[in-house]
Scaffold this motif. Structure first.
Motif, PDB file in Angstrom:
ATOM      1  N   HIS A  88      -4.479  16.679  -1.098  1.00 41.44           N
ATOM      2  CA  HIS A  88      -3.809  16.556   0.301  1.00 41.44           C
ATOM      3  C   HIS A  88      -3.335  16.123   1.331  1.00 41.44           C
ATOM      4  N   SER A  89      -3.410  14.235   0.338  1.00 40.73           N
ATOM      5  CA  SER A  89      -2.874  13.685   1.031  1.00 40.73           C
ATOM      6  C   SER A  89      -1.588  13.994   0.957  1.00 40.73           C
ATOM      7  N   LYS A  90      -0.646  12.779   1.904  1.00 36.77           N
ATOM      8  CA  LYS A  90       1.469  13.058   2.552  1.00 36.77           C
ATOM      9  C   LYS A  90       0.903  10.533   1.379  1.00 36.77           C
ATOM     10  N   GLY A  91      -0.869   9.997   1.736  1.00 36.61           N
ATOM     11  CA  GLY A  91      -0.724   8.931   1.641  1.00 36.61           C
ATOM     12  C   GLY A  91      -0.603   8.224   1.944  1.00 36.61           C
ATOM     13  N   ALA A  92      -1.171   7.016   2.180  1.00 38.06           N
ATOM     14  CA  ALA A  92      -2.218   6.088   3.415  1.00 38.06           C
ATOM     15  C   ALA A  92      -0.330   5.462   4.375  1.00 38.06           C
ATOM     16  N   TYR A  96      -2.030   0.011   4.967  1.00 43.52           N
ATOM     17  CA  TYR A  96      -3.272   0.218   4.218  1.00 43.52           C
ATOM     18  C   TYR A  96      -3.001   0.313   2.821  1.00 43.52           C
ATOM     19  N   LYS A  97      -1.930   0.829   2.680  1.00 45.07           N
ATOM     20  CA  LYS A  97      -1.199   1.104   1.368  1.00 45.07           C
ATOM     21  C   LYS A  97      -1.804   0.149   0.016  1.00 45.07           C
ATOM     22  N   ASP A  98      -1.673  -1.168   0.242  1.00 48.19           N
ATOM     23  CA  ASP A  98      -1.565  -1.856  -0.927  1.00 48.19           C
ATOM     24  C   ASP A  98      -3.553  -1.770  -1.050  1.00 48.19           C
ATOM     25  N   ALA A  99      -4.741  -2.098  -0.196  1.00 45.91           N
ATOM     26  CA  ALA A  99      -5.503  -1.794  -0.266  1.00 45.91           C
ATOM     27  C   ALA A  99      -5.737  -0.104  -1.296  1.00 45.91           C
ATOM     28  N   TYR A 100      -5.471   0.582  -0.551  1.00 45.42           N
ATOM     29  CA  TYR A 100      -5.888   1.858  -0.512  1.00 45.42           C
ATOM     30  C   TYR A 100      -5.445   2.693  -2.552  1.00 45.42           C
ATOM     31  N   LYS A 101      -4.244   2.090  -2.662  1.00 41.62           N
ATOM     32  CA  LYS A 101      -3.622   1.752  -3.495  1.00 41.62           C
ATOM     33  C   LYS A 101      -4.644   0.713  -4.863  1.00 41.62           C
ATOM     34  N   SER A 102      -4.879   0.379  -4.240  1.00 38.02           N
ATOM     35  CA  SER A 102      -6.092  -1.044  -5.414  1.00 38.02           C
ATOM     36  C   SER A 102      -7.141  -0.158  -5.496  1.00 38.02           C
ATOM     37  N   ILE A 103      -7.659   0.893  -4.646  1.00 39.59           N
ATOM     38  CA  ILE A 103      -8.793   2.006  -5.071  1.00 39.59           C
ATOM     39  C   ILE A 103      -9.028   2.963  -6.161  1.00 39.59           C
ATOM     40  N   PRO A 104      -9.475   2.422  -7.007  1.00 38.32           N
ATOM     41  CA  PRO A 104      -9.170   4.092  -8.401  1.00 38.32           C
ATOM     42  C   PRO A 104      -9.554   5.454  -7.541  1.00 38.32           C
ATOM     43  N   THR A 105      -9.041   6.299  -8.282  1.00 40.27           N
ATOM     44  CA  THR A 105      -9.545   7.902  -7.076  1.00 40.27           C
ATOM     45  C   THR A 105     -10.367   8.646  -8.602  1.00 40.27           C
ATOM     46  N   LEU A 106     -11.262   8.573  -7.930  1.00 40.86           N
ATOM     47  CA  LEU A 106     -12.785   9.229  -9.210  1.00 40.86           C
ATOM     48  C   LEU A 106     -12.434  10.646  -8.848  1.00 40.86           C
ATOM     49  N   CYS A 107     -11.975  11.804  -8.031  1.00 35.02           N
ATOM     50  CA  CYS A 107     -11.423  13.266  -8.039  1.00 35.02           C
ATOM     51  C   CYS A 107     -10.016  13.146  -7.276  1.00 35.02           C
ATOM     52  N   GLU A 108      -9.429  13.941  -7.417  1.00 33.69           N
ATOM     53  CA  GLU A 108      -8.456  14.765  -6.948  1.00 33.69           C
ATOM     54  C   GLU A 108      -8.869  14.952  -5.467  1.00 33.69           C
ATOM     55  N   GLY A 109     -10.015  16.358  -5.579  1.00 34.96           N
ATOM     56  CA  GLY A 109     -10.739  16.780  -4.503  1.00 34.96           C
ATOM     57  C   GLY A 109     -11.874  16.800  -4.601  1.00 34.96           C
ATOM     58  N   LYS A 293       4.706  17.386  14.329  1.00 37.51           N
ATOM     59  CA  LYS A 293       4.456  17.695  12.811  1.00 37.51           C
ATOM     60  C   LYS A 293       3.439  16.495  12.406  1.00 37.51           C
ATOM     61  N   LEU A 294       2.272  16.706  12.268  1.00 37.68           N
ATOM     62  CA  LEU A 294       1.010  16.232  11.598  1.00 37.68           C
ATOM     63  C   LEU A 294       0.716  16.120  10.415  1.00 37.68           C
ATOM     64  N   SER A 295       0.402  14.895   9.615  1.00 45.99           N
ATOM     65  CA  SER A 295      -0.618  15.710   8.452  1.00 45.99           C
ATOM     66  C   SER A 295      -2.055  15.659   8.691  1.00 45.99           C
ATOM     67  N   LEU A 296      -2.711  16.250   8.039  1.00 43.28           N
ATOM     68  CA  LEU A 296      -4.075  16.490   7.449  1.00 43.28           C
ATOM     69  C   LEU A 296      -4.862  14.873   7.817  1.00 43.28           C
ATOM     70  N   GLU A 297      -4.327  13.958   7.148  1.00 42.86           N
ATOM     71  CA  GLU A 297      -4.722  13.327   7.476  1.00 42.86           C
ATOM     72  C   GLU A 297      -5.628  12.455   8.761  1.00 42.86           C
ATOM     73  N   ARG A 304      -6.280   6.551  12.356  1.00 48.93           N
ATOM     74  CA  ARG A 304      -5.042   7.779  12.849  1.00 48.93           C
ATOM     75  C   ARG A 304      -5.415   7.671  14.029  1.00 48.93           C
ATOM     76  N   SER A 305      -6.025   7.829  14.974  1.00 54.15           N
ATOM     77  CA  SER A 305      -6.515   7.621  16.592  1.00 54.15           C
ATOM     78  C   SER A 305      -5.455   7.237  17.614  1.00 54.15           C
ATOM     79  N   ALA A 306      -4.886   6.330  17.048  1.00 50.16           N
ATOM     80  CA  ALA A 306      -3.853   5.471  18.161  1.00 50.16           C
ATOM     81  C   ALA A 306      -2.558   6.031  17.684  1.00 50.16           C
ATOM     82  N   VAL A 307      -2.351   6.516  16.602  1.00 54.12           N
ATOM     83  CA  VAL A 307      -0.917   6.857  16.474  1.00 54.12           C
ATOM     84  C   VAL A 307      -1.065   8.388  16.125  1.00 54.12           C
ATOM     85  N   THR A 308      -1.797   8.807  16.244  1.00 57.49           N
ATOM     86  CA  THR A 308      -1.686  10.186  16.042  1.00 57.49           C
ATOM     87  C   THR A 308      -1.810  10.962  18.061  1.00 57.49           C
ATOM     88  N   VAL A 309      -2.094   9.982  18.710  1.00 58.68           N
ATOM     89  CA  VAL A 309      -2.286  10.268  20.231  1.00 58.68           C
ATOM     90  C   VAL A 309      -0.919   9.766  20.923  1.00 58.68           C
TER      91      VAL A 309
END
Length: 332
Positions: A88-92, A96-109, A293-297, A304-309
């Motif tokens: 359900h992710s809309k992206g990091a 954190y994009k580079d660090a997030y992308k470097s982590i393997p995906t174990l499963c999508e759901g 409009k807010l992403s589920l993350e 994302r506490s601060a950016v959401t507020v």
């Protein structure tokens, strides 16, 4: 007798040679102490019980994009061997994009018991959403896996989670730094809106038949709304998530609607459904498109506490956050 004298003379010669040598005697080097033996056992209280950690975990699995981003914020991405719940992710977040992308995906759901165990992890940091009768904390602990559930419903609980992870992974003051960066931004919003009249807010996660799935009291999104100068119109509901009727929404007459945007349940589809609903389409907030409009993350407990507020507050009180008009000095 001759043997004794010969032995004595030989001993004197060896002693003299050693005493006269300029070479220093080698100092014994102590055997290095292993990281594990230096680790001081720590503990945390989570999922209604206290867990003691005797050695630093080395192989982490995260279940939930917000959990993964917290690990990235703490600089632990190299220890994360797999991430889950990316479906359900809309992206990091950009930072954190580079660090997030470097982590393997174990499963999508949602991960299964076998997927977690077979990953070889010794630590699971996961959203409470993944646990069922087929996947319990005890089942994983019986396999030697330390489990920490991302279950915060308040800021204090979220900051405690971050600092618990800080202690478990011996990060010195990293956790404090991460928390301070969030609280400073949230406090800055509070300073701007301190005199504003609160706005009534509806959280629209999804439509379930004729009802709307929304956030209740035991949900950190309710805290985000309050920090942004709003009041969740269903903030008194006991459950963290619950379904409410269209009639109840109309009666509450919200000023703004937060609409969650995620794969499989898009913002645009929900806006269209609001405008087509025979009752909701007449609400002023729908006719005026007073939507946030807010992403589920963004509405999960995490980095994302601060950016959401900020996003909620800047939408509801745009005039308070507007840049002042530059002063024009008349020409002489």
């Amino acid at each position: 007798m001759k043997r004794i004298v010969s032995f004595f003379l030989a001993f004197i010669m060896i002693f003299t040679l050693c005493a006269c040598s300029n070479e220093p005697l080698e100092t014994p080097v102590p055997t290095p102490e292993s990281t594990e033996s230096r680790y001081l056992a720590t503990s945390f209280r989570n999922n209604g019980k206290r867990t003691i950690v005797h050695s630093m975990p080395e192989r982490i699995v995260t279940a939930g994009p917000n959990c993964t981003e917290i690990m990235c914020a703490l600089g632990l991405e190299d220890k994360v061997i797999g991430k889950c719940m990316t479906n359900h992710s809309k992206g990091a977040l950009d930072e954190y994009k580079d660090a997030y992308k470097s982590i393997p995906t174990l499963c999508e759901g949602y991960p299964t018991f076998d997927e977690i165990v077979n990953s070889g992890c010794d630590f699971l940091y996961a959203s409470s959403w993944i646990f069922t009768d087929d996947l319990t904390v005890k089942m994983l602990e019986d396999k030697g896996i330390i489990v920490y559930i991302n279950e915060a419903t308040t800021y204090d609980e979220l900051w405690m989670e971050i600092n618990d992870l800080n202690r478990v992974f011996c990060l010195e003051d990293t956790g404090d730094t991460v928390v301070k960066a969030q609280t400073d931004r949230i406090s800055a919003v509070a300073d701007v809106i301190k005199d504003a009249e609160p706005k009534k807010v509806l959280v629209l996660d999804s439509f379930i038949g004729e009802k709307v799935f929304t956030a209740g009291r035991a949900n950190i999104e309710t805290a985000y709304i309050a920090s942004a100068g709003g009041e969740n119109i269903f903030g008194a509901l006991e459950k963290s998530w619950d379904a409410v009727s269209v009639e109840d929404i109309v009666e509450a007459n919200p000023d703004y609607i937060i609409i969650h945007d995620y794969k499989g349940s898009s913002y645009d589809d929900k806006v269209a459904a609001l405008k087509e609903n025979s009752e909701l389409k007449y609400l002023d907030c729908v006719r005026n498109e007073s939507f946030i409009k807010l992403s589920l993350e963004n509405v999960m407990p995490g980095m994302r506490s601060a950016v959401t507020v900020e996003t909620i507050a800047q939408t509801m009180f745009a005039d308070l956050f507007a840049e002042p008009e530059p002063t024009v000095t008349p020409e002489s």
